[in-house]
Design a protein around this motif. Sequence first.
Motif, mmCIF file in Angstrom:
data_model
loop_
_atom_site.group_PDB
_atom_site.id
_atom_site.type_symbol
_atom_site.label_atom_id
_atom_site.label_comp_id
_atom_site.label_asym_id
_atom_site.label_seq_id
_atom_site.Cartn_x
_atom_site.Cartn_y
_atom_site.Cartn_z
ATOM 1 N N GLN A 154 61.929 -22.161 -16.844
ATOM 2 C CA GLN A 154 61.792 -23.508 -17.409
ATOM 3 C C GLN A 154 63.115 -24.270 -17.314
ATOM 4 O O GLN A 154 63.158 -25.408 -16.881
ATOM 5 N N GLN A 160 62.791 -12.738 -17.260
ATOM 6 C CA GLN A 160 63.682 -13.763 -17.815
ATOM 7 C C GLN A 160 64.588 -13.127 -18.869
ATOM 8 O O GLN A 160 64.127 -12.317 -19.676
ATOM 9 N N ASP A 178 66.476 -15.163 -20.918
ATOM 10 C CA ASP A 178 66.520 -16.106 -22.042
ATOM 11 C C ASP A 178 65.280 -16.978 -22.064
ATOM 12 O O ASP A 178 65.389 -18.214 -22.129
ATOM 13 N N GLY A 179 64.122 -16.366 -21.992
ATOM 14 C CA GLY A 179 62.870 -17.127 -21.972
ATOM 15 C C GLY A 179 62.759 -17.973 -23.240
ATOM 16 O O GLY A 179 63.146 -17.542 -24.321
ATOM 17 N N VAL A 180 62.225 -19.190 -23.064
ATOM 18 C CA VAL A 180 62.060 -20.061 -24.232
ATOM 19 C C VAL A 180 60.594 -20.343 -24.506
ATOM 20 O O VAL A 180 59.805 -20.581 -23.597
ATOM 21 N N ARG A 190 57.786 -22.393 -27.408
ATOM 22 C CA ARG A 190 57.716 -23.696 -28.075
ATOM 23 C C ARG A 190 58.658 -23.726 -29.260
ATOM 24 O O ARG A 190 58.969 -22.694 -29.845
ATOM 25 N N TRP A 229 61.340 -16.381 -26.062
ATOM 26 C CA TRP A 229 60.108 -15.838 -25.468
ATOM 27 C C TRP A 229 60.474 -14.576 -24.697
ATOM 28 O O TRP A 229 61.155 -14.634 -23.678
ATOM 29 N N TRP A 268 55.813 -15.042 -15.465
ATOM 30 C CA TRP A 268 56.657 -16.083 -16.052
ATOM 31 C C TRP A 268 56.944 -17.113 -14.975
ATOM 32 O O TRP A 268 57.636 -16.811 -14.010
ATOM 33 N N PHE A 269 56.390 -18.290 -15.135
ATOM 34 C CA PHE A 269 56.641 -19.307 -14.116
ATOM 35 C C PHE A 269 56.601 -20.715 -14.711
ATOM 36 O O PHE A 269 56.037 -20.932 -15.785
ATOM 37 N N SER A 270 57.233 -21.641 -13.971
ATOM 38 C CA SER A 270 57.224 -23.049 -14.362
ATOM 39 C C SER A 270 56.939 -23.873 -13.120
ATOM 40 O O SER A 270 57.279 -23.464 -12.011
ATOM 41 N N ASP A 328 48.130 -22.124 -26.981
ATOM 42 C CA ASP A 328 48.070 -20.659 -27.009
ATOM 43 C C ASP A 328 46.807 -20.151 -26.324
ATOM 44 O O ASP A 328 45.707 -20.640 -26.594
ATOM 45 N N GLY A 335 51.178 -18.265 -23.382
ATOM 46 C CA GLY A 335 51.481 -19.563 -23.983
ATOM 47 C C GLY A 335 51.967 -20.541 -22.929
ATOM 48 O O GLY A 335 52.437 -20.142 -21.862
ATOM 49 N N ILE A 336 51.805 -21.816 -23.246
ATOM 50 C CA ILE A 336 52.196 -22.885 -22.331
ATOM 51 C C ILE A 336 53.267 -23.722 -23.027
ATOM 52 O O ILE A 336 53.130 -24.061 -24.200
ATOM 53 N N LEU A 337 54.293 -24.033 -22.271
ATOM 54 C CA LEU A 337 55.359 -24.892 -22.801
ATOM 55 C C LEU A 337 55.461 -26.109 -21.885
ATOM 56 O O LEU A 337 55.722 -25.964 -20.693
ATOM 57 N N GLY A 364 55.709 -24.663 -18.315
ATOM 58 C CA GLY A 364 56.058 -23.248 -18.241
ATOM 59 C C GLY A 364 54.884 -22.413 -18.730
ATOM 60 O O GLY A 364 54.250 -22.752 -19.741
ATOM 61 N N GLY A 407 53.711 -18.466 -19.637
ATOM 62 C CA GLY A 407 54.092 -17.075 -19.859
ATOM 63 C C GLY A 407 52.847 -16.272 -20.189
ATOM 64 O O GLY A 407 52.089 -16.647 -21.093
HETATM 65 C C1 BTN Z 1 54.836 -20.658 -26.288
HETATM 66 O O1 BTN Z 1 55.681 -20.737 -27.181
HETATM 67 O O2 BTN Z 1 53.697 -20.237 -26.526
HETATM 68 C C2 BTN Z 1 55.166 -21.085 -24.875
HETATM 69 C C3 BTN Z 1 55.752 -19.962 -24.082
HETATM 70 C C4 BTN Z 1 56.145 -20.362 -22.670
HETATM 71 C C5 BTN Z 1 56.883 -19.262 -21.950
HETATM 72 C C6 BTN Z 1 57.101 -19.570 -20.502
HETATM 73 S S1 BTN Z 1 57.557 -18.162 -19.563
HETATM 74 C C7 BTN Z 1 57.913 -19.176 -18.191
HETATM 75 C C8 BTN Z 1 58.598 -20.414 -18.727
HETATM 76 N N1 BTN Z 1 60.022 -20.150 -18.862
HETATM 77 C C9 BTN Z 1 60.408 -20.152 -20.132
HETATM 78 O O3 BTN Z 1 61.573 -19.923 -20.515
HETATM 79 N N2 BTN Z 1 59.381 -20.388 -20.924
HETATM 80 C C10 BTN Z 1 58.162 -20.606 -20.186
#
Ligand code: BTN
Length: 327
Positions: free
Chosen positions: A94, A117, A119-121, A123, A128, A136-138, A180, A194-196, A212, A214
């Motif tokens: 992301q 990842q 440091d996945g993020v 919402r 994450w 894991w993709f954006s 979600d 989940g979708i960000l 994003g 995941g």
């Molecule tokens: C949520 O909080 O439900 C959303 C999660 C989204 C995670 C994905 S993984 C690929 C992309 N890169 C990130 O760091 N986050 C999103």
Amino acid sequence: MGKKDEILELIRNSHDQHVSGEDMAKNFGITRTAIWKIVNKLRRMGYNIRAEKRIGYRLTGVPDLLYPAEVQKNLETKILGRTVLYYPEINSTQMEAKKQVCHKNLPEGSLVVTEKQTDGVGRLGRRWESPRGGLWFSFVLRPKMMPEEVIKITLLVALAVARVIQKSFGIEVMIKWPNDVVVNGSGSIRKIGGILTEMGAELGFVNWVVVGVGINVNNNLPAQVKKTAVSIKKLLGKNVSRIKLLKGILKEIDAGYELLKRDGFQELLQELKRRSIVLGKRVEIRAPDEMITGQAIDLDRDGALIVRTDSKTRKIIAGEILKVNQL
Ligand code: BTN
């Protein structure tokens, strides 16, 4: 396409036949040693390539990794994945997609994908967990819509993910508004993915959207989310092909995006309502500046959640559902 990808395609397309190193060397105008080096590189990438003396090379196994050549092979999309940026490991797809969309003007449909990842993020700035084995993709979209309509993109992506997982693995997959992707079973709602959605916008105009996705596929889940999350592997008791799943999801999102642009949101909305795990239930929602409790009764034409509280009917355009209870 570089030499490596061309050689891979040649070996792949000749199926059970061996491809002679000498012929390849002639075709590509390089030495047999150079071919052998490239084959070894492909082997290090996880491809199983058998070599038979005087006969040549044969592909006997493809790794379940998300290499651009694998993602783009027979990919049935119009825009998604036409550009693929692949990282064996990265902080966050992301963050990378946002960085590149701002500084390098990435075209619509560009995909950033990784195996892991660091440091996945999630919402609301949450962490994450994204170990190897998950998806894991954006990707980048440039929809011609108002910023407040972008929730439709989140919902259509959640719907695409839910549909493809259900169709591929026979698991009933629902959506917990707005982002979600969940399964309901063993007395609890557990999150598969989940979708960000983030955007760069001006008043009344969207410049870019980075979505994003995941999904817990073959990865193990960290102890702190084991009660609220689940992986496809856990549900099925076996590993599944992530590359196949990714391509299926890209195809579905691409088709949903086309449908949205052509016919609007209404058809998608009907299925979103059917797949909603909150409609008809009592919900507790953390909206941007207040807590709201009531019965989730509908999704409006733009995807907002309609909640009937004790005093009035509210339209929620952003928020997080903290609790879902039967009435
Ligand atoms: C949520 O909080 O439900 C959303 C999660 C989204 C995670 C994905 S993984 C690929 C992309 N890169 C990130 O760091 N986050 C999103």
